[in-house]
Structure formats: C-alpha cells, structure tokens
Scaffold this motif. Sequence first.
Motif, PDB file in Angstrom:
ATOM      1  N   ALA A 172       0.819  -1.207   0.000  1.00 57.15           N
ATOM      2  CA  ALA A 172       0.000   0.000   0.000  1.00 57.15           C
ATOM      3  C   ALA A 172       0.855   1.260   0.000  1.00 57.15           C
ATOM      4  CB  ALA A 172      -0.926  -0.008   1.215  1.00 57.15           C
ATOM      5  N   GLN A 173       2.000   1.248   0.714  1.00 52.67           N
ATOM      6  CA  GLN A 173       2.860   2.422   0.790  1.00 52.67           C
ATOM      7  C   GLN A 173       3.631   2.649  -0.498  1.00 52.67           C
ATOM      8  OE1 GLN A 173       5.340   2.000   4.222  1.00 52.67           O
ATOM      9  NE2 GLN A 173       3.651   2.172   5.678  1.00 52.67           N
ATOM     10  N   SER A 174       4.097   1.562  -1.130  1.00 52.22           N
ATOM     11  CA  SER A 174       4.924   1.703  -2.330  1.00 52.22           C
ATOM     12  C   SER A 174       4.105   1.781  -3.608  1.00 52.22           C
ATOM     13  CB  SER A 174       5.893   0.514  -2.426  1.00 52.22           C
ATOM     14  OG  SER A 174       5.166  -0.697  -2.538  1.00 52.22           O
ATOM     15  N   GLY A 175       2.836   1.400  -3.534  1.00 54.61           N
ATOM     16  CA  GLY A 175       2.010   1.412  -4.731  1.00 54.61           C
ATOM     17  C   GLY A 175       2.169   0.184  -5.595  1.00 54.61           C
ATOM     18  N   LEU A 176       2.931  -0.799  -5.132  1.00 48.11           N
ATOM     19  CA  LEU A 176       3.132  -2.037  -5.879  1.00 48.11           C
ATOM     20  C   LEU A 176       2.160  -3.097  -5.361  1.00 48.11           C
ATOM     21  CD1 LEU A 176       7.044  -2.121  -5.902  1.00 48.11           C
ATOM     22  CD2 LEU A 176       5.529  -1.345  -7.728  1.00 48.11           C
ATOM     23  N   ALA A 177       1.440  -3.717  -6.264  1.00 42.86           N
ATOM     24  CA  ALA A 177       0.428  -4.699  -5.872  1.00 42.86           C
ATOM     25  C   ALA A 177       1.061  -6.061  -5.672  1.00 42.86           C
ATOM     26  CB  ALA A 177      -0.683  -4.764  -6.910  1.00 42.86           C
ATOM     27  N   ALA A 178       1.759  -6.239  -4.520  1.00 41.85           N
ATOM     28  CA  ALA A 178       2.378  -7.534  -4.232  1.00 41.85           C
ATOM     29  C   ALA A 178       1.328  -8.565  -3.835  1.00 41.85           C
ATOM     30  CB  ALA A 178       3.418  -7.394  -3.125  1.00 41.85           C
ATOM     31  N   VAL A 179       0.242  -8.107  -3.210  1.00 43.76           N
ATOM     32  CA  VAL A 179      -0.852  -8.992  -2.808  1.00 43.76           C
ATOM     33  C   VAL A 179      -1.983  -8.815  -3.812  1.00 43.76           C
ATOM     34  CG1 VAL A 179      -2.459  -9.606  -0.984  1.00 43.76           C
ATOM     35  CG2 VAL A 179      -0.176  -8.781  -0.398  1.00 43.76           C
ATOM     36  N   VAL A 180      -2.398  -9.895  -4.413  1.00 40.86           N
ATOM     37  CA  VAL A 180      -3.431  -9.829  -5.447  1.00 40.86           C
ATOM     38  C   VAL A 180      -4.759  -9.373  -4.873  1.00 40.86           C
ATOM     39  CG1 VAL A 180      -4.687 -11.166  -7.180  1.00 40.86           C
ATOM     40  CG2 VAL A 180      -2.257 -11.615  -6.779  1.00 40.86           C
TER      41      VAL A 180
END
Length: 454
Positions: free
Chosen positions: A148-156
């Motif tokens: 959520a902080q980095s803007g990368l969707a690591a969790v689908v």
Amino acid sequence: MASRADNIASNLNLGNFAKATELKQRIWFTIGALIVFRFLSFVPLPGVNPLILSDLYEQTRGGILDLFNAFSGGSLERMSLIALGVMPYITASIVVQMASALHPALSALKKEGASGRQKLNQYTRYGTVFLCAIQGYFLAVGLESFAAQSGLAAVVDPGYLFRIGAVVSIVGGTMFLLWLGEQITSRGIGNGISLIIMAGIVAQFPSFASNLFEGGRTGSIAPWIIIAFLVMIAVLIYGISFFERAQRRLLIQYPKRATERGMMQADRSHLPLKINTAGVIPPIFASSLLLLPLTISQFAGNSVDTESTFGNVIITLNQYLAHGQPLYMALYAIGIIFFCFFYTAVVFNPEETADNLKKNGGFIPGIRPGKRTADYLEYVLTRITVLGAAYLTVVCVVPEYMIAQTGIPLFLGGTSLLIVVNVTVDTITQVQSHLLAHQYGDLIKKAKLKGRMR
C-alpha cells in the motif's frame, strides 16, 4: 585389541566408502531432502506476486531481517511457504527447555525418559504452531502495508482471506520442515534441523561472493575491505575449528584389577569437557529470541499510525534494535552468554556424572567420590564455560558489528560461519563413525568365517 582399533582408524579413507552401502543410502537421502528444502524456498505464498516481492524486500535490506532471510535460505525474501524456516521451532524449544528447568511438573516429565521427552516434544510442536501463526499473520499484514505504501500490488487480493491463507501456508511449511528434519536425522546423516539451517546459509554464498566482488569491481567496496573480510573469514574458520575441538581432560582413576599374568594394574581414563559444551545453540537461541519481537515490530511498524503513541514506540524500537546498533549487539551478547551457561547446565549434570563414576568405581585423584566430585566438576565446568561464552561472543558479535559498519552483506557473519563449521564437523564425524562401524562389521564377519572353517 587396542592396536587393531588404531589400525582401523588410521586406515579410514574414501576407499572404504564404496563398500558402505547403508552410508551411501543415508547420504543420498540427506541430499534429496535438502534439495526438497531448496525447491520449497522458491514456492511463493498463495495470493502474492513473486515478481514484485524483490522490490518490496529492498526496503528492509540491511536490517535484522537479513539474518532471518539467511537462516531460511532466502525464503523470506521470496515470501515462500517456508518463509519462517525452522526459527519458530527453535524459539519454542527455548521456551520448553527453560520451562522444564524451572517448572516442577515439566522437570518431572524430563526425568521420565523416552515418554517424557515425547511429551515435551509435543509441547514444543504446539508452541511452534502458535509462534508460526503469530509471525505469519504479521508477515501477511506487513506485506499488505508495504504494498500500500509503495504502490506495488504484491498482494493480489488483500484482506482477511489472504491473511488466513498465508498463516495456514506458513504454519504448514514450517511443520513440513520439522518433519523433513526428523527424517534426515533418522534416515539420513547428521542432525536434520542443523543441516537445514546450514543449507539455507550455504545457499546464499554464491550471491554473497558475486555481490562482494561486483562491489570491488564497481568501486562501491574498497579493495582493502574485501581483502580484510576474506582474511577475517579464514581466521574465523581456523579459530572456530580450534575452539570447537578444545577440551579440558580430567584424569579418572579406577581401582587396581588383576591382569592375565596375575599382576595388579590400575586403569586410567579421561573425562573430556569441551570448552564450548553448548556448541552452536547459544547464538541460534539468542538470534531466534531477538528475531521474534523484531519481525513483529518491523512489519507492524509499516501498518501503524506514526503519529500515535504506539506507532512512535514501534518506530523507536526498530531504530534502537536495528542491526549494528549498540542495544542490539548488547542484547545479542547477553543472550549468547546466558544460553551458554543455561544449555551447558541442561546437557551436562555434574551430580549424575559423579554418581556414575562412583558406581563404576572411578574417581578423580585427590577428590573424594560423591558430592565432592560433583562440586569439583561444576567448578571446572563453570570456568571453562566462561572461556566458551567469551569465545562465542567474540566470534558472533565482533564480525557482525564490523559488517554492519562497512555495509557488507550481513548473513556471512560469525554466527553463520560458526553454524556452517560446526555442522560440517559433526556430519563428517558421523560419516567416520559409520565407516568405522562398517569396518568392524567386516572384521566380525571374517572372524566368524574363519571360526567355521576351523
């Protein structure tokens, strides 16, 4: 008979290895189990994007989680099914062993023999599941907050369904590792849990070497630092090998006995007391105890409100307990020293040893059998444990402090080298014992054949 045993030991070489079928099967089984462990470290948790995990892990690189990642063979970095490795089991073992030394009911279980140990192992497994569930939950929450902080969707699909799936997967992965370690111990060669930890550390060596020399090529790491680091590794390996084989040998005298020629002769033996009786247990225990709260605080620190009191406490805790900080090093050193004395007291009982000597007619010259012998053994053991604790503290703390100051990757510190050297020596010793037993078996078979021919 003694000269024959000496000849067998001196002729112990790799030529005898080809004849030891059972030993080869055990070694192949161990290698196969470790390959399975390495495959599992590349299986990601369900619901995560493995392509983005490496970018997220860079945010915590250089921190305490690097040590956790090294012990798990890079599984934490990839958020695999065995992301926690066997560290929750080791932490649970610490709690159960300390409780068995302090609680009367658990202490009575420990004295019941095999049934009591089986019950304590069951409690350890329950504790492992509990710790895995707690750490797995915070890993899942931290992964969502990082994304959520980095803007990368690591969790689908973030949410409680993902967290429950992650906790179940991590608990199952750790318990499978425990089962795999038990299979290695019973059907393979060496201690299974120790070999799994060592395999995780050794698996990081190629990437460490490439990063080290790449840093020297690009100029980010000074050449003299690389040379000093390689010299430090060589000195550490030599020092660890020396101290791990160092012993204080106490002379044991037995009463005079009649020999075949009718002469009276006194038997002599030695009671070897290792300088480092606890082995690699103290640094592993100290690391696991530090890793448990630090894992929770480091991942929880990304999901709390930084303006709240609780958030400030978490952030301050992460800062003071960061790797290389004085508070972390002090707690690590205190943990090593404490577990040196604690585990030595667990594995060696002076009163029991003195009673066994008295029953067999043995005594230490100048020391009265019984309580005086137990007091003397405790006196000697306490003083050599001071040397062992000092040696472990220097080997584990000083190199990691130097690594933290120079910025060289953390995982190849004194703790990692201590584990690798100890486990390697123990495994080689077991291989030699199997070869020696195989040669004795061949001698017995030949003796029986000659007896039948006559």
